[in-house]
Design an enzyme around this catalytic site. Sequence first.
Site, short mmCIF file in Angstrom:
data_model
loop_
_atom_site.label_atom_id
_atom_site.label_comp_id
_atom_site.label_asym_id
_atom_site.label_seq_id
_atom_site.Cartn_x
_atom_site.Cartn_y
_atom_site.Cartn_z
CG ASP A 42 -0.39 -0.31 2.51
OD1 ASP A 42 0.84 -0.43 2.62
OD2 ASP A 42 -1.17 -0.44 3.47
CG ASP A 52 1.50 -0.05 10.98
OD1 ASP A 52 0.96 0.85 11.64
OD2 ASP A 52 1.27 -0.24 9.78
#
Length: 890
Positions: free
Chosen positions: A73, A483
């Site tokens: 992404d 993350d």
Amino acid sequence: MRRTRFLTAVLALAAGLLAGTPPALATADAPAAPAPLAAESYTWRNARIDGGGFVPGIVFNRKEKNLAYARTDIGGAYRWQESSRTWTPLLDSVGWNEWGHTGVVSLASDPVDPNRVFAAVGTYTNGWDPTNGAVLRSADRGASWQKTDLPFKLGGNMPGRGMGERLAVDPNKDSVLYLGAPSGKGLWRSTDSGVTWSQVTNFPNVGTYAQDPSDTSGYASDNQGIVWVTFDESTGTAGSATKTIYVGVADQGNAVYRSTDAGATWSRLAGQPTGYLAHKGVLDAVNGYLYLAYSDKGGPYDGGKGRLYRYATATGTWTDISPVAEADTYYGFSGLTVDRQHPGTVMATAYSSWWPDTQIFRSTNSGGTWTKAWDYSSYPNRDNRYTMDVSSVPWLTWGANPSPPEQTPKLGWMTEALEIDPFNSDRMMYGTGATIYGTEDLTKWDSGAKFTVRPMVQGLEETAVNDLASPPSGAPLLSALGDIGGFRHTDLTKVPAMMYTSPNFTTTTSLDYAEKDPNTVVRVGDQDSGPHVAFSTDNGANWFAGTDPSGVSGGGTVAAAADGSRFVWSPQGTGVQYTTGFGSSWSASSGIPAGAVVESDRVDPKTFYGFKSGKFYVSSDGGATFTASAATGLPSGDSVRFKALPGTKGDVWLAGGASDGAYGLWHSTDSGATFTKLSGVEQADTIGFGKAAAGASYQTLYTSAKIGGVRGIFRSTDKGASWTRINDDAHQWGWTGGAITGDPRVYGRVYVATNGRGIVYGDTSDTGGGSGGGGGTDPTPTPTGACTVTYKVTNQWSGGFQADVQLTNSGSSAWTGWSLGWTFADGQKVSQVWNAEHTQTGAAVTVKNVGWNAGVAAGSSVGFGFTGSWSGTNTKPTAFTLGDRTCTTG
């Protein structure tokens, strides 16, 4: 774990590759040219983490075995290397000004000509991304690209990015491609192999679904648009356009459309289910079934209900083939694949089943009946059809010890990409929010034996990097990552056993070590609950949580005193704080605004610095009180990073700014009382220090900057008087403004933060004897002594190949120039060379140095790469000559 990764400084902006072949990104329709040359030879690699981000798409070529691609992404696209079982990055050539093109919303591998691959790129459809989307096309499997800009944006990191593929090549006439656009821009078609595009104006539905129409940022409120295109290859013949095309639309009442006349007219598919979005549409042309995976939401995080349907293309009959009753779903379906060797075998994923785990379903009778990857034996105990082996990427356990029915490692989450190898029924790959998992004994599922799931992700590095530190002792690299928190790398070539734990931040925003006591380390970050600060007394190997002051909502920035006796923290949610010891209690700092960036002096443990909105702040009492400096002319915004030089009190370098104001690099030698702007640096966004060059009295400087009109990674060995660009146009990695640091122990080594390509580090062949870009080499004009050559074919396909060559000076004297020759045995032709110049006469090839890599010290190596053509066989050269000497082959 329901997180969306945004560019670290996107609001401010709006208001490994491994050593060897560098792909090149050309613009518009110009033929791809060799990348412009850097000023010095650097070898670039990734500090290995293996994965670390969401992989929303995996694409296998259906004509050639072992040819597969993955899209991420925010971190570019990758090609699978079967020989090494690794992934090769393909978009490292994306530059600073087009950083959004590292987001890949769709990939298509040409089913007629496997050499060709296409990528639809762009990261955000709102104002966060300054550029429109583009379609990239390659005739050499992503080794080089040409680009067509689009009149609209694409969203590789937008909601709905796991649906697809939005980009598709006609399997009968591969000059025809379709692209589904977001934001109400409709369906687009190319009839010239992706060179030009035009909207299919008669397509009846541009989409209606947005995740959150009330979102004023434009992120969640964007219309997710046209989400997939699927051709029925049985309705065409080679050279003629396929007649039947299915298109998925983000519209819960009208999700699937069809053309039966090669796109001349379109109609809503009659009888289709409503109330859902079709995430995928996969066709089994052998049995005449279109399979559809439905969810009530666009994903990749959300989805509360879902169904699987089978559409009979000959009769128009719809059959609900869902493996569970709708009342029993709490997730949507997305991952969907057909076994091309046995088309009656279908698999699907429950992509949004976050707890206790994702689920994978398998049917061997076209969806008539299903089995699950796991089920309950007696709740909460599970019976798994698989075993998991994450020994190659051990951090995938997250260091967790969950209670049943959760397990660690998890089978996955956000599992929107699922593909069975079209040539091998035993191989399956699927993407998760952190990695690519795969198995190579999948058919054991059907016999009742357990199949093994392992990470299949080496080479794919997809972390967003917020901060980096390279202490003078202990581990060479500490990182703060989005993350997955961050890692302590004791060996850059190996995956660390675990990310930081105790506590485990979802995102680490900042870290620091005590300059005089590198065993003392502090980090701050974000997490759903618990403290946002942690400390280590063993160089980051083990951690313990500190205590938050009242009001903290996020990590912010943190600084450790030079001797580790105290810390200053500027968290989100409250003002700047200071503490002595390890943060059992905090006191508010005065004289400095909330949200300031904080750093420490690397010599005086009582001196700390801050910056906010154009003002520099100094504390001489351990962070208790700050005073605004009288320095003027600094950047007015907050896109600034600064560091104090180790070993010298009050020596501060500040980088940052914006193109509509002050922007560049500033230096202070009086603790920020005054700053001098470096006249030769047009723009700079990071600053770091590394080991001084031989004979230099000042540490080496590194920056991500624009100097001499060129954006790149630069190095100075003379205190900023002169600069050398050390990357090249093939190694740019999009946005590199997060952090940079040199290594205090290895001259020339630099660590670069990327936003989605992980931690890139570079090593130089320079001995460090020169100034600026210097390279202390022997003045002898002709190479002397022994030489060794390693020639390696790194990729090969029908009619073409790619090779890396390493030339080593194994003699005792340095070279100031070189010319390497060899003869091909099978008529191969060199087509493009990077990091060198070449000529070829018949079978004889001569490759010469360029200016910046002429100097090769004794014991050092220089490398170059090339692409070429071949037919019949591709025998490697066995003899190489350097001038009148024959080199040893390695």
